[in-house]
Design a protein around this motif. Structure first.
Motif, PDB file in Angstrom:
ATOM      1  N   ARG B 185       0.864  -1.185   0.000  1.00 27.63           N
ATOM      2  CA  ARG B 185       0.000   0.000   0.000  1.00 27.63           C
ATOM      3  C   ARG B 185       0.899   1.232   0.000  1.00 27.63           C
ATOM      4  NH1 ARG B 185      -2.145  -0.911   6.006  1.00 27.63           N
ATOM      5  NH2 ARG B 185      -0.422   0.018   7.149  1.00 27.63           N
ATOM      6  N   GLY B 186       0.347   2.334  -0.513  1.00 26.38           N
ATOM      7  CA  GLY B 186       1.140   3.553  -0.629  1.00 26.38           C
ATOM      8  C   GLY B 186       2.199   3.390  -1.699  1.00 26.38           C
ATOM      9  N   ASN B 187       3.282   4.105  -1.522  1.00 25.79           N
ATOM     10  CA  ASN B 187       4.381   4.043  -2.485  1.00 25.79           C
ATOM     11  C   ASN B 187       5.665   3.826  -1.693  1.00 25.79           C
ATOM     12  OD1 ASN B 187       6.612   4.716  -4.132  1.00 25.79           O
ATOM     13  ND2 ASN B 187       5.255   5.875  -5.499  1.00 25.79           N
ATOM     14  N   ILE B 188       6.184   2.621  -1.765  1.00 31.67           N
ATOM     15  CA  ILE B 188       7.266   2.226  -0.877  1.00 31.67           C
ATOM     16  C   ILE B 188       8.522   3.062  -1.148  1.00 31.67           C
ATOM     17  CG2 ILE B 188       8.285   0.314  -2.198  1.00 31.67           C
ATOM     18  CD1 ILE B 188       7.298   0.110   1.459  1.00 31.67           C
ATOM     19  N   ASP B 189       8.828   3.323  -2.424  1.00 35.60           N
ATOM     20  CA  ASP B 189      10.045   4.088  -2.736  1.00 35.60           C
ATOM     21  C   ASP B 189       9.922   5.529  -2.262  1.00 35.60           C
ATOM     22  OD1 ASP B 189      11.210   1.869  -3.837  1.00 35.60           O
ATOM     23  OD2 ASP B 189      10.417   2.285  -5.851  1.00 35.60           O
ATOM     24  N   ALA B 190       8.755   6.125  -2.526  1.00 38.88           N
ATOM     25  CA  ALA B 190       8.535   7.500  -2.084  1.00 38.88           C
ATOM     26  C   ALA B 190       8.572   7.576  -0.560  1.00 38.88           C
ATOM     27  CB  ALA B 190       7.191   7.998  -2.611  1.00 38.88           C
ATOM     28  N   GLY B 191       8.037   6.552   0.088  1.00 32.93           N
ATOM     29  CA  GLY B 191       8.038   6.523   1.547  1.00 32.93           C
ATOM     30  C   GLY B 191       9.441   6.563   2.106  1.00 32.93           C
ATOM     31  N   PHE B 192      10.329   5.750   1.554  1.00 40.14           N
ATOM     32  CA  PHE B 192      11.708   5.730   2.068  1.00 40.14           C
ATOM     33  C   PHE B 192      12.472   7.013   1.699  1.00 40.14           C
ATOM     34  CE2 PHE B 192      10.973   1.173   2.748  1.00 40.14           C
ATOM     35  CZ  PHE B 192      11.464   1.076   4.045  1.00 40.14           C
ATOM     36  N   GLU B 193      12.119   7.589   0.538  1.00 45.87           N
ATOM     37  CA  GLU B 193      12.770   8.860   0.184  1.00 45.87           C
ATOM     38  C   GLU B 193      12.425   9.953   1.187  1.00 45.87           C
ATOM     39  OE1 GLU B 193      11.923   9.887  -3.907  1.00 45.87           O
ATOM     40  OE2 GLU B 193      12.795   7.959  -4.543  1.00 45.87           O
ATOM     41  N   ALA B 194      11.213   9.869   1.753  1.00 51.02           N
ATOM     42  CA  ALA B 194      10.767  10.890   2.700  1.00 51.02           C
ATOM     43  C   ALA B 194      11.306  10.642   4.113  1.00 51.02           C
ATOM     44  CB  ALA B 194       9.237  10.933   2.729  1.00 51.02           C
ATOM     45  N   ALA B 195      11.959   9.480   4.326  1.00 53.66           N
ATOM     46  CA  ALA B 195      12.395   9.134   5.678  1.00 53.66           C
ATOM     47  C   ALA B 195      13.697   9.850   6.038  1.00 53.66           C
ATOM     48  CB  ALA B 195      12.602   7.630   5.777  1.00 53.66           C
ATOM     49  N   ASP B 196      13.815  10.266   7.297  1.00 53.00           N
ATOM     50  CA  ASP B 196      15.068  10.832   7.794  1.00 53.00           C
ATOM     51  C   ASP B 196      16.003   9.741   8.305  1.00 53.00           C
ATOM     52  OD1 ASP B 196      14.182  13.493   7.355  1.00 53.00           O
ATOM     53  OD2 ASP B 196      12.988  13.352   9.193  1.00 53.00           O
ATOM     54  N   ILE B 197      15.416   8.694   8.847  1.00 54.86           N
ATOM     55  CA  ILE B 197      16.222   7.594   9.397  1.00 54.86           C
ATOM     56  C   ILE B 197      15.702   6.283   8.794  1.00 54.86           C
ATOM     57  CG2 ILE B 197      16.912   6.370  11.508  1.00 54.86           C
ATOM     58  CD1 ILE B 197      16.159   8.909  13.066  1.00 54.86           C
ATOM     59  N   VAL B 198      16.618   5.456   8.328  1.00 57.77           N
ATOM     60  CA  VAL B 198      16.230   4.148   7.792  1.00 57.77           C
ATOM     61  C   VAL B 198      17.038   3.074   8.517  1.00 57.77           C
ATOM     62  CG1 VAL B 198      16.183   2.649   5.762  1.00 57.77           C
ATOM     63  CG2 VAL B 198      15.593   5.082   5.532  1.00 57.77           C
ATOM     64  N   VAL B 199      16.353   2.049   8.992  1.00 58.32           N
ATOM     65  CA  VAL B 199      17.022   0.881   9.572  1.00 58.32           C
ATOM     66  C   VAL B 199      16.763  -0.284   8.638  1.00 58.32           C
ATOM     67  CG1 VAL B 199      17.104  -0.719  11.521  1.00 58.32           C
ATOM     68  CG2 VAL B 199      16.710   1.721  11.939  1.00 58.32           C
ATOM     69  N   GLU B 200      17.831  -0.999   8.278  1.00 55.80           N
ATOM     70  CA  GLU B 200      17.672  -2.124   7.362  1.00 55.80           C
ATOM     71  C   GLU B 200      18.473  -3.298   7.901  1.00 55.80           C
ATOM     72  OE1 GLU B 200      18.560  -1.195   3.318  1.00 55.80           O
ATOM     73  OE2 GLU B 200      17.929  -3.164   2.592  1.00 55.80           O
ATOM     74  N   ARG B 201      17.809  -4.411   8.097  1.00 52.06           N
ATOM     75  CA  ARG B 201      18.460  -5.567   8.740  1.00 52.06           C
ATOM     76  C   ARG B 201      17.954  -6.886   8.150  1.00 52.06           C
ATOM     77  NH1 ARG B 201      22.958  -3.771  11.165  1.00 52.06           N
ATOM     78  NH2 ARG B 201      22.573  -2.248  12.800  1.00 52.06           N
ATOM     79  N   GLU B 202      18.767  -7.929   8.354  1.00 50.62           N
ATOM     80  CA  GLU B 202      18.360  -9.301   8.007  1.00 50.62           C
ATOM     81  C   GLU B 202      18.331 -10.150   9.262  1.00 50.62           C
ATOM     82  OE1 GLU B 202      20.199  -9.909   3.510  1.00 50.62           O
ATOM     83  OE2 GLU B 202      20.791 -11.275   5.113  1.00 50.62           O
TER      84      GLU B 202
END
Lengths: 161, 769
Positions: B185-202
């Protein structure tokens, strides 16, 4: 090969059975003597569901060979309640909801009764270590510990141990 | 903690009463699966494959059949070949051909422990000897037991024609990837572009077993005319019947399934393993056949839950507003499809309001036993990944995990991305109660840490039918079709006693067999107290309507002119005339002269179960020398709607947390390079024992479910969902190191600490340097 004739005392009554040398006390109790209250959860002495009291010690019946029962005194879960009703440990487990599926419960009954006979006022840590050989997957042990503590507070417990 | 807006002046509901089957279970009288014996019974045993992947070239059973005492030997050839497609069973669809091939291999064996033949013999000893005389010629094939290796392009294929579904265009070549799905839902790429902090983990997890203490056990008896009876320890006798009848090609009315007492299930006893084999052996020998698994068989043959690989990305604005989340879930499913992707997907980030959300998934076969449901299937591993990333995000934002959830909590009246309605939510009440716990004020030592995790569970309703009989002495017998795994008889009797206004001890609840009621779904899915509760309240009201009719007839009034309350019948008002009140027992005793026996029933599809939420808080201590993790303190806060029997509601939650602690710290399937399971007993598959655990605090929040007469929400599964994450976050807090793989067993923890120490990792806490 002829079978081995064993005479033993189970839950206060003299009992005879025939078995082969490799048969376990657990299989004889359950399948020969019809005492199915004692459960088999693993067959390797790791879960304690088959705990019985043999000559004053709690043992895993799956690790005892049936011929070793010759002349022994054995108490199973079926022997805990008597004319005076259930043992305080049995009542406490019901009253504190210390069982869910109930499959491990017979083993806990036998082990907890023996604990209170040896140590009438066990600490939480003593209860947990005494029952370390009994696996329960349902309760997280919290209510089991409480049940044993409750049974320890019961007057009249010593009369039945 | 009561919600004051709801009346709670119940006489029985909410009390801590003795369960009616308690005496049977503490004295050894209760009959579990392996406790049922029939005259003339034979012992059935399966021969298991020692190879993880091999083609069966030939099975020679001649020597086994010739052994005195052997009455029958069967292989896959003795069972029908079924269509390879899902068969609808009530709300479900099961691929019976997959299950038929799981319980008995056909052309290939697909995992260590896969049955290839079975015998029926006069004794266990003879059966064991016969197994040793069966000669199987195998062509050994390359195997793969690792999730990521199974996805590689050159991996050995389990099913040579399997093409991944759910991708367009579909791949041309077969692979071990069963299916891929994507929700967005929404737009995942646009959402992350708007983020100030991103956490990415496996995050990675291993398969774990449900670990019920009672091994699977059944006894089947087939008569000369083909009618059959089956006693088995199952979570769902009707679904067992559907499996057995479907796998054997029998009619359902020819097979009666009787659920014995059940020694734990946790989802692992939703399907059949030995049941169709025992029925077939009994049909061939015309004698009862009893089959009881060993613990080793349970671990090698029956369903663990999925191991997994999660890739999670979470984006937030610097004010703590979550703007995007992307969660990829790759689950291993064992030899055949059936991983819990649907439920895993249903919980991911569902307690949060995130405008841009993507949930993608893949399911992968490998040479391991087929997975089965395990309490909140897929929930704990999803929550582990989700709440680890949430914890890291809260840390980066410099706010508490509670503040992060509150700022982004899911809103009332919305629908989750997976399509579940989010109504009548108790999330805020759970968070309030959790933040108020004394636990949070307890100081921690230099090697200790505290972890917090919160999650959602969707809960289930489902198909249910029950009966209620008014006995001639005024007592009530209730028949339900869902096995009692953890106090169900007590809660059913309490709900009936409350509705009927009769004493709890005048109600007896019995588990019916499949010939006695309409269809009943499993005891599973957190559905039972909810849906069976709906049904028994309905059946109680049916009884009340009938006794009102009897009284009306006696008084020559229309039925609506009779009132029923607290076991007494009275004229409804002054216009109905002056009649002395009549007790229920009088109407019960006079049944023969008032229209015949009085029997109520109710059937429902169990709508309106609704979601709930739980927060778990774990305190741990990490031993810098051994890597051992000890859980010092543990608190659960959970919205249960209404606790019918608070002891058993607490017990479910405590048990779920204990399973999660085992999952987080110790439990895992260990396969050797030879593809064989190495820990096939409880010594090496180490589940928590009493000294491993502290007392487990449990705070029941009651935000009643308006769709249930007493406000019940499911409790069985939400109990385990946040547990793994809470422990993982606590280990992070203690050591400074986040663990991206579970279990956090001592060797793994020690190695991680040593690595951080060698690398002079500044995040490593001083006590571990």
């Amino acid at each position: 090969m002829p079978k081995i004739h064993v005479t033993t005392t189970v839950n206060g009554g003299e009992t005879e059975f025939l078995c082969e040398a490799h048969h376990t006390l657990l299989s004889v109790l359950r399948d020969t003597l019809g005492l199915t209250g004692t459960k088999e959860g693993c067959g390797s002495g790791d879960c304690g569901a088959c705990s019985v009291n043999m000559n004053g010690r709690v043992v895993c019946a799956c690790l005892v060979l049936a011929p070793e029962a010759e002349g022994a005194t054995i108490e199973t879960v079926e022997g805990l309640a008597g004319e005076a009703g259930m043992h305080p440990v049995q009542r406490a487990f019901i009253e504190t909801a210390a069982l869910q599926c109930g499959f491990c419960t017979p083993g806990f009954m036998v082990a907890a009764k023996d604990l209170l006979a040896r140590n009438p006022d066990p600490s939480e840590t003593e209860i947990r270590y005494w029952l370390a050989g009994n696996l329960c997957r349902c309760t997280g042990y919290d209510k089991i510990v409480r049940a044993v503590q409750k049974a320890a507070r019961e007057p009249g417990r010593h009369a039945r141990t | 903690m009561k919600d004051d807006s709801q009346p709670a002046d119940y006489r029985w509901v909410g009390k801590r009463l003795d369960r009616p089957d308690g005496a049977d279970k503490v004295t050894g009288r209760a009959r579990f699966g392996a406790d049922i014996h029939l005259p003339g019974e034979l012992v059935g045993k399966c021969l298991l494959s020692p190879h993880p992947h091999a083609r069966i070239l030939r099975i020679d059973t001649g020597k086994a059949r010739a052994l005195p005492g052997v009455k029958a030997v069967v292989t896959g050839a003795d069972f029908p070949v079924l269509e390879d497609r899902p068969t609808p069973v009530a709300d479900y669809a099961f691929n019976l051909w997959d299950q038929a091939r799981t319980l008995m291999a056909r052309d290939k064996v697909l995992f260590d422990g896969h049955p290839v033949a079975a015998v029926a013999a006069t004794t266990e000893d003879v059966a064991q000897q016969a197994l040793a005389l069966i000669e199987v010629a195998y062509e050994i094939l390359p195997h793969v037991t690792d999730l990521e290796a199974a996805m590689a392009p050159d991996a050995p294929l389990l099913h040579e024609t399997m093409i991944t579904t759910g991708v367009a265009p579909g791949p041309a070549a077969p692979s071990n990837i069963v299916a891929r799905t994507m929700l967005e839902r929404g737009n995942i790429d646009a959402g992350f572009e708007a983020a100030d902090i991103v956490v990415e983990r496996e995050f990675r997890s291993k398969p774990v077993h449900q670990g019920y203490i009672e091994p699977h056990a059944c006894i089947a008896s087939v008569a000369e005319d083909g009618r059959a009876e089956l006693w088995t320890c199952t979570q769902g006798p009707w679904i067992d019947r559907a499996f057995c009848a479907g796998i054997l090609g029998w009619e359902m009315s020819d097979l009666k399934v009787v659920a014995t007492e059940i020694g734990g299930g946790f989802g692992g006893k939703l399907t059949v393993y030995d049941e169709p084999i025992a029925l077939r052996l009994s049909q061939l020998t015309r004698k009862p056949v009893r089959m009881v698994m060993t613990r080793s068989e349970v671990l090698r043959r029956t369903g663990p839950t999925s191991g997994s690989l999660y890739r999670v990305r979470l984006g937030a604005k610097s004010d703590g507003t979550l703007v995007a989340a992307d969660c990829e879930m790759i689950l291993e499913t064992g030899a055949f499809p059936g991983s819990p992707l649907g439920t895993a997907r249903a919980i991911a980030f569902t307690h949060l309001d995130i405008p841009n959300l993507r949930l993608s998934s893949a399911e992968v076969v490998s040479n391991r036993p087929s997975v089965q449901a395990y309490r909140a299937p897929g929930g704990p591993i999803t929550c582990y990944a989700q709440e680890s990333v949430m914890d890291e995000m809260a840390e980066k934002l410099g706010i508490s995990p509670f503040a992060l959830i509150r700022k982004n909590a899911v809103r009332e009246g919305t629908v989750s991305l997976a399509g579940f309605p989010l109504e009548n939510l108790g999330l805020a009440q759970v968070l309030d109660a959790a933040e108020a716990l004394e636990h949070l004020k307890t100081p921690l030592g230099p090697t200790q840490g505290r972890g917090i995790a919160t999650s959602y569970w969707k809960n289930g309703g489902g198909q249910t039918s029950v009966s209620a009989i008014l006995n001639e002495d005024g007592t009530v017998n209730v028949g339900i079709g869902t096995p009692d795994i953890g106090g169900l008889r007590a809660s059913v009797s309490m709900m009936v006693a409350e509705t009927m206004g009769v004493p709890y001890d005048k109600v007896t609840t019995t588990i019916a067999d499949t010939s006695q009621l309409g269809f009943n779904s499993f005891t599973a899915g957190s559905r039972t107290a909810y849906a069976v509760g709906l049904a028994v309240v309905g059946a109680s009201k049916d009884l009340i309507a009938q006794v009102c009719e009897r009284a009306a007839k006696m008084w020559d009034l229309p039925p609506e002119a009779v009132d029923y309350a607290d076991g007494m019948l009275r004229p409804a008002g002054p216009n109905a005339g002056a009649h002395d009140p009549v007790p229920l027992a009088t109407i019960a005793a006079g049944f023969a002269k008032s229209g015949g026996p009085i029997m109520g029933k109710f059937t429902t599809d169990g709508p309106g179960a609704g979601p709930n939420f739980a927060t778990h808080i774990a305190d741990v201590e990490v031993d810098p020398e051994t890597g051992g993790v000890t859980v010092l303190r543990y608190s659960i806060v959970v919205d249960v709607g209404r606790a019918i029997h608070p002891d058993y509601v607490e017990g479910q939650n405590q048990g779920g947390a204990a399973q999660g602690i085992g999952w987080a710290l110790n439990e895992e399937y260990v396969y050797g390079a030879d593809g064989r399971l190495q820990n096939t007993g409880f010594l090496d598959y180490r589940m928590p024992v009493a000294p491993d655990l502290p007392m487990i605090g449990c705070t029941l929040v009651e935000v009643p479910n308006p769709n249930h007469p007493f406000g019940v929400r499911g409790v069985g599964e939400v109990s385990i969902v946040p547990s793994v994450a809470a422990v993982a976050n606590a280990v992070k807090d203690a050591t400074g190191l986040r663990f991206f793989e579970i279990p956090m067993s001592p060797p793994r923890v020690l190695a991680r600490i040593a690595g951080a120490r060698a690398a002079k990792d500044p995040s490593l806490k001083p006590a571990f340097r």
